[in-house]
Write a protein that holds these residues in place. Structure first.
Motif: not given
Ligand code: PHE
Length: 449
Positions: A30-34, A280-283, A287-288
């Motif tokens: 998801p992070y790469l797509a965004a 990155g990993p923090g997502l 964040t979530l």
């Protein structure tokens, strides 16, 4: 005596999909797509999956079934001079397995925190760094995760790996679809969906293609001996080509759904700030939890979400352990239970530096990396592309694609034979070389992907 393999094609597909669907799908995709332009990244990823990913996965499974060996011996059966590739392919899961369990332990910690009704605590800015920096607690969680993996693998290919996948994978799909539907009903999520799906050509570049290739490679569990191991358990009656297509649909489908959960949720929460997605990993760990806390029924959602992640991580760690256990059993001619116990102890010890590297051993760096990042770098950026490149070269140019084609055709006609040939001989090696060069440069900070 050779153990029994998978009992059915479905069992095999679910086990392989279990390996493929992991942290990479839920957190990284998801992070790469965004980051790389939404719809256009999705499209490129899809094209790469059905070509490049298809050819590599099919090759590994066919090598496994043809030789009936663990990855360590499989390459030398194909050609004596390429035995070293088997050694490299076997080192990869041995490096990854311990630190994968450390991350699995982190996920477990979050799940337990949510179950205990402490969703609020998880939103604290230092909750994550405070937890992973401790000397003992993260290791205990890693130990539990490792133990559960070991018990399942100990039960054998059919009773452990296959049966567990048959239970966990359908639940995983249901959870993923359920959460995605819930997120879709939240106010403001429509804009997030648009952000996820709309092609943004301004963010698209050659780097995006490289990132998609690297992600695909990792996501399909390629070049780490796993698909060779699982391939060696596949019945000669089963259709390999169709199975690979099924696994691809699973892997890409879950990645896509994870994006449909995370991108709109984070996008809405941050009021459309795209930077919130590039943590990155923090997502996932920082964040979530904040996003969940902001939602109605957020603590339930958080619990279900982390359960989903545990299942995804568990089926992947099972596949890593199974690959190593098959190597140990074959090499040292010992039984499964003994091999599992030995590996459990070794992996537990090897996990210590990866865990402590986030805290008390944080000052120790290898080539500038903390332990966990170093293991990740060596396996993903260096060894895996080398193994994959070697595999393409040995099949395409030394033993010949005929060997693989024949293996596929034992059960059924090989529909994409022509495409496969071109991919393995010419296209895949060039692409892998690009991945190798770019990921090393990226890890050394010379370029940023
Ligand atoms: N394919 C898994 C994912 O997408 C990654 C993985 C790594 C699986 C190592 C098994 C072993 O997350």
């Amino acid at each position: 005596m050779k153990e029994k393999g998978f009992s059915s094609r479905l069992g095999f597909v679910l086990a392989a999909a279990g390996s493929a669907v992991g942290l990479g799908n839920i957190w990284r995709f998801p992070y790469l797509a965004a980051k790389y332009g939404g719809g256009i990244f999705l499209l490129i990823y899809l094209i790469l999956t059905v070509t490049f990913g298809f050819a590599l996965m099919l090759t590994e499974i066919a090598i496994g079934r043809k030789t009936g060996k663990s990855p360590l011996a499989a390459y030398s059966v194909l050609d004596k001079r390429f035995g070293f590739l088997g050694v490299l392919a076997s080192i990869v899961p041995i490096i990854i397995f311990p630190y994968y369990c450390v991350i699995g332990g982190w996920v477990l910690k979050y799940f337990i925190t949510y179950i205990q009704g402490q969703a609020q605590a998880a939103t604290g800015d230092t909750f994550f760094s405070g937890f992973i920096g401790q000397p003992v607690e993260p290791m205990m969680y890693a130990g539990v995760f490792l133990f559960v993996t070991a018990v399942i693998v100990m039960c054998g290919v059919q009773k452990g790996v296959e049966n567990m996948s048959k239970i966990l994978m359908p639940i995983l799909v249901v959870l993923c679809v359920g959460i995605a539907i819930y997120v879709a009903t939240l106010p403001g999520s429509a804009e997030g969906f648009v952000y996820y799906l709309k092609p943004d050509l301004s963010k698209f570049s050659f780097n995006a293609v490289l990132a998609a290739m690297g992600q695909l490679f990792y996501s399909m569990s390629l070049a780490m001996g796993i698909m060779i191991t699982y391939g060696s358990y596949v019945s000669k009656k089963d259709n390999i080509e169709k199975s690979v297509r099924n696994i691809e649909i699973f892997d890409t489908g879950i990645a896509f759904l994870a994006g449909a959960i995370i991108v709109p949720a984070v996008y809405t929460f941050s009021n459309g700030d795209p930077n919130a997605l590039s943590q990155g990993p923090g997502l996932m760990f920082v964040t979530l939890p904040k996003v969940f806390a902001d939602m109605q029924f957020g603590s339930i959602l958080g619990t279900v979400f982390f359960l989903l992640v545990i299942f995804a991580a568990l089926t992947s760690s099972i596949s890593l352990m199974e690959a190593i256990v098959s190597i140990i059993m074959e090499k040292f001619k010992i039984g499964r239970i003994k091999a599992c116990v030995i590996l459990f102890v070794i992996a537990l010890i090897m996990a210590v530096p990866s865990s402590l590297g986030n805290g008390v051993w944080g000052h120790i760096k290898i080539m500038g990396f903390a332990f966990l990042d170093f293991f990740d770098f060596i396996s993903n950026a260096v060894l895996m592309p080398i193994v994959a490149l070697g595999t393409c070269l040995i099949i395409g140019w030394v033993v010949g694609t005929k060997k693989i084609e024949e293996e596929v055709e034992v059960s059924e006609t090989f529909k994409s034979k022509k495409l496969y040939n071109v991919l393995i001989k010419y296209i895949a090696p060039v692409m892998i070389l690009l991945i190798l060069i770019s990921s090393v440069l990226n890890a050394l900070g010379i370029i940023t992907l």
